[in-house]
Design a protein around this motif. Structure first.
Motif, PDB file in Angstrom:
ATOM      1  N   PRO A 173      -7.889   0.583  -3.830  1.00  0.00           N
ATOM      2  CA  PRO A 173      -9.064  -0.010  -3.172  1.00  0.00           C
ATOM      3  C   PRO A 173      -8.823  -1.397  -2.590  1.00  0.00           C
ATOM      4  O   PRO A 173      -9.516  -1.800  -1.658  1.00  0.00           O
ATOM      5  CB  PRO A 173     -10.100  -0.070  -4.315  1.00  0.00           C
ATOM      6  CG  PRO A 173      -9.732   1.062  -5.202  1.00  0.00           C
ATOM      7  CD  PRO A 173      -8.229   1.119  -5.160  1.00  0.00           C
ATOM      8  N   TRP A 174      -7.832  -2.146  -3.100  1.00  0.00           N
ATOM      9  CA  TRP A 174      -7.536  -3.471  -2.559  1.00  0.00           C
ATOM     10  C   TRP A 174      -6.610  -3.408  -1.343  1.00  0.00           C
ATOM     11  O   TRP A 174      -6.351  -4.422  -0.713  1.00  0.00           O
ATOM     12  CB  TRP A 174      -6.877  -4.351  -3.616  1.00  0.00           C
ATOM     13  CG  TRP A 174      -7.790  -4.827  -4.681  1.00  0.00           C
ATOM     14  CD1 TRP A 174      -8.893  -5.620  -4.547  1.00  0.00           C
ATOM     15  CD2 TRP A 174      -7.674  -4.567  -6.073  1.00  0.00           C
ATOM     16  NE1 TRP A 174      -9.462  -5.864  -5.760  1.00  0.00           N
ATOM     17  CE2 TRP A 174      -8.737  -5.235  -6.721  1.00  0.00           C
ATOM     18  CE3 TRP A 174      -6.771  -3.846  -6.854  1.00  0.00           C
ATOM     19  CZ2 TRP A 174      -8.921  -5.191  -8.097  1.00  0.00           C
ATOM     20  CZ3 TRP A 174      -6.954  -3.798  -8.219  1.00  0.00           C
ATOM     21  CH2 TRP A 174      -8.023  -4.470  -8.833  1.00  0.00           C
ATOM     22  N   GLU A 209       0.836  -1.202   0.000  1.00  0.00           N
ATOM     23  CA  GLU A 209       0.000   0.000   0.000  1.00  0.00           C
ATOM     24  C   GLU A 209       0.871   1.254   0.000  1.00  0.00           C
ATOM     25  O   GLU A 209       0.611   2.213  -0.729  1.00  0.00           O
ATOM     26  CB  GLU A 209      -0.923  -0.002   1.218  1.00  0.00           C
ATOM     27  CG  GLU A 209      -1.787   1.237   1.316  1.00  0.00           C
ATOM     28  CD  GLU A 209      -2.772   1.180   2.469  1.00  0.00           C
ATOM     29  OE1 GLU A 209      -3.276   2.249   2.869  1.00  0.00           O
ATOM     30  OE2 GLU A 209      -3.053   0.077   2.972  1.00  0.00           O
ATOM     31  N   GLY A 249      -7.845   0.950   1.514  1.00  0.00           N
ATOM     32  CA  GLY A 249      -8.980   0.364   0.811  1.00  0.00           C
ATOM     33  C   GLY A 249     -10.108  -0.026   1.734  1.00  0.00           C
ATOM     34  O   GLY A 249     -11.278   0.278   1.473  1.00  0.00           O
ATOM     35  N   GLN A 296     -13.732   1.763   1.844  1.00  0.00           N
ATOM     36  CA  GLN A 296     -14.878   0.892   1.610  1.00  0.00           C
ATOM     37  C   GLN A 296     -15.898   1.018   2.742  1.00  0.00           C
ATOM     38  O   GLN A 296     -17.113   1.123   2.501  1.00  0.00           O
ATOM     39  CB  GLN A 296     -14.387  -0.546   1.495  1.00  0.00           C
ATOM     40  CG  GLN A 296     -15.389  -1.526   0.915  1.00  0.00           C
ATOM     41  CD  GLN A 296     -14.755  -2.886   0.718  1.00  0.00           C
ATOM     42  OE1 GLN A 296     -14.259  -3.484   1.664  1.00  0.00           O
ATOM     43  NE2 GLN A 296     -14.757  -3.379  -0.507  1.00  0.00           N
ATOM     44  N   TRP A 351     -16.041  -5.277  -5.774  1.00  0.00           N
ATOM     45  CA  TRP A 351     -15.444  -4.550  -4.642  1.00  0.00           C
ATOM     46  C   TRP A 351     -16.504  -3.806  -3.833  1.00  0.00           C
ATOM     47  O   TRP A 351     -16.454  -3.781  -2.606  1.00  0.00           O
ATOM     48  CB  TRP A 351     -14.389  -3.569  -5.168  1.00  0.00           C
ATOM     49  CG  TRP A 351     -13.677  -2.814  -4.078  1.00  0.00           C
ATOM     50  CD1 TRP A 351     -12.559  -3.205  -3.412  1.00  0.00           C
ATOM     51  CD2 TRP A 351     -14.028  -1.532  -3.544  1.00  0.00           C
ATOM     52  NE1 TRP A 351     -12.195  -2.266  -2.494  1.00  0.00           N
ATOM     53  CE2 TRP A 351     -13.075  -1.220  -2.553  1.00  0.00           C
ATOM     54  CE3 TRP A 351     -15.059  -0.618  -3.803  1.00  0.00           C
ATOM     55  CZ2 TRP A 351     -13.112  -0.029  -1.828  1.00  0.00           C
ATOM     56  CZ3 TRP A 351     -15.106   0.565  -3.072  1.00  0.00           C
ATOM     57  CH2 TRP A 351     -14.141   0.858  -2.105  1.00  0.00           C
TER      58      TRP A 351
END
Length: 457
Positions: free
Chosen positions: A220-221, A157, A226, A230, A264
């Protein structure tokens, strides 16, 4: 008057040199730290772009079948799968994407989760492989470093955030300043450092926007950014339409807990519960009927269908195809067969749609082969940027020293950079904190300790 006039250009020149050197130093440190991570992301990302092609060639023996007659019922296929893995129970069933594709049944037992590939016509077992050992799954886990634990995943990240910094600072350093080469052309030969400098700069300038796109759409992962984005979007009804869950009882599970592949935006959406009072007068509909309901609802072939978890569980079906318009998730009451929650891409709020679209392009799925090869070219540009950056540094560095770009003449320029880093930390906390730490080490340790100052000179 003449003194003021002559001093102003000199002062502006000193400020320009200070800013250039500070950003160059920042770019150098960021690149030195993340080159191994970017190489991993580019190489594994290139493989994952062609996961379907890999399955259809290297692993064709377990995916390809010859269509002949009527396929066996899903329940019969699950019986074959559990018999192949004694002591196991079915957790999900994957509908064949085409008549020439195998059915995939996921079973779980004491040995973990296993994928069972079955010829849907003959019932022959084509292969069995542990869910965590499937090739593309392993590639994806190496890509995110999640295969090695939570901390390495956080490093990826940070590296993704640094990639955005490298693009922005790299474009600043590339920006034409009256030079005649190194803007769109490459000077010299591989024997000269200027060749590697120009190749690095021109590659970054032409591919920079796409590299930035890959970095931002990969966030986003990420484990921290993420998951928090989310959660925030979900709690504010911006990721998926939460109102669809208003009138149904919800379990403690979320959608990604039960389905192998899910969009997602709905990963953290709660899984509803079946109507238990109705269970007194109804028997479970069974897998065959659940598959029929999913197909009748319009799910395209190739969907995954998760089995109910417990007495109050539901059948959950989802398809995540190349065509985002066909993305769909349905939760079906296991007794009445009623769809309790039915959500498609078209129902996502604007932020959910934007992120899903970005993810689809990131994976090379949105506009066919052109998308795949555009993302592949970007991955190759990342590899080339890393290699040219390292070669350029190696040729430039003094013997026995790291060869860090010189300190800016005016240290006051770092006030602006600290401010930028602080703002960046608000948007991408882990990367921002890493940048702040990098600047702090540079200013408070490397600059003030003579042996380190010599080594890093």
């Amino acid at each position: 008057m003449s003194t003021i006039t002559s001093a102003a250009p000199a002062e502006n020149a000193a400020s320009g040199v200070s800013l250039y050197r500070a950003i160059w130093r920042w770019h150098f440190f960021a690149g030195l730290l993340v080159v191994p991570f970017l190489l991993n992301l580019a190489i594994t990302g290139s493989l994952y772009l062609f996961k379907n092609e890999i399955n259809e060639s290297v692993f064709a023996y377990r995916y390809d079948v010859v269509a002949s007659g009527q396929p066996l019922a899903p329940e019969k296929l699950t019986e074959i799968a559990t018999a192949a893995v004694p002591g196991s129970a079915v957790t999900s069933y994957k509908d064949p994407a085409t008549p020439e594709r195998s059915a995939i049944v996921t079973v779980s037992g004491n040995g973990g989760s296993t994928l069972v590939f079955i010829d849907p016509y003959s019932g022959k077992i084509l292969d069995t492989v542990g869910s965590t050992e499937e090739f593309n799954y392993v590639v994806k886990r190496i890509h995110s470093l999640a295969l090695f634990g939570g901390f390495p995943n956080k490093l990826i990240e940070i590296a993704g955030g640094f990639a955005m910094v490298l693009v922005v600072t790299g474009i600043y350093l590339w920006w034409p300043r009256r030079q005649t080469g190194g803007v769109v052309t490459v000077r010299g030969t591989p024997a000269r450092r200027v060749f590697w400098r120009d190749l690095h700069a021109v590659t970054g300038a032409f591919a920079g926007i796409l590299i930035f796109f890959l970095a931002i759409t990969g966030m986003p992962w990420s484990g921290y950014w993420g998951s928090n984005v989310q959660a925030w979007l979900g709690s504010h009804g911006l990721g998926y339409p939460t109102q669809l869950w208003d009138d149904v009882p919800k379990s403690e599970k979320v959608t990604q807990d039960i389905l192998p592949v899910v969009g997602w935006s709905v990963e953290q959406a709660p899984v509803p519960l079946s109507d238990l009072p109705a269970a007194r007068s109804n028997k479970p509909i069974g897998l065959n009927r659940a598959v029929e309901i999913a197909k009748a609802a319009g799910l395209t072939p190739g969907f995954d269908l998760a089995m109910p978890s417990g007495e109050a569980g539901v059948y959950s079906a989802a398809i995540y195809p190349d065509d985002l318009a066909k993305e769909r998730t349905i939760h079906i009451d296991q007794y009445s067969g009623k769809p309790l929650v039915d959500i498609s891409y078209g129902q996502y709020p604007i932020f959910g749609k934007a992120i899903e679209w970005g993810i689809n392009v990131h994976q090379g799925r949105e506009f066919g082969r052109a998308n795949q090869f555009l993302m592949l070219a970007t991955c190759l540009a990342i590899v080339l940027s890393c290699v040219t950056g390292v070669v350029m540094w190696w040729k430039r560095r003094p013997s026995g020293r790291v060869g860090v770009p010189p300190m800016p003449p005016r240290r006051s320029v770092y006030i602006g950079l600290w401010t930028i880093a602080a703002v960046y930390a608000l948007a991408f906390p882990l990367t921002g904190l890493a940048i702040l730490l990098m600047i702090a080490v540079d200013q408070a340790i490397i600059r003030t300790i003579p042996p380190l100052r010599r080594v890093f000179a």
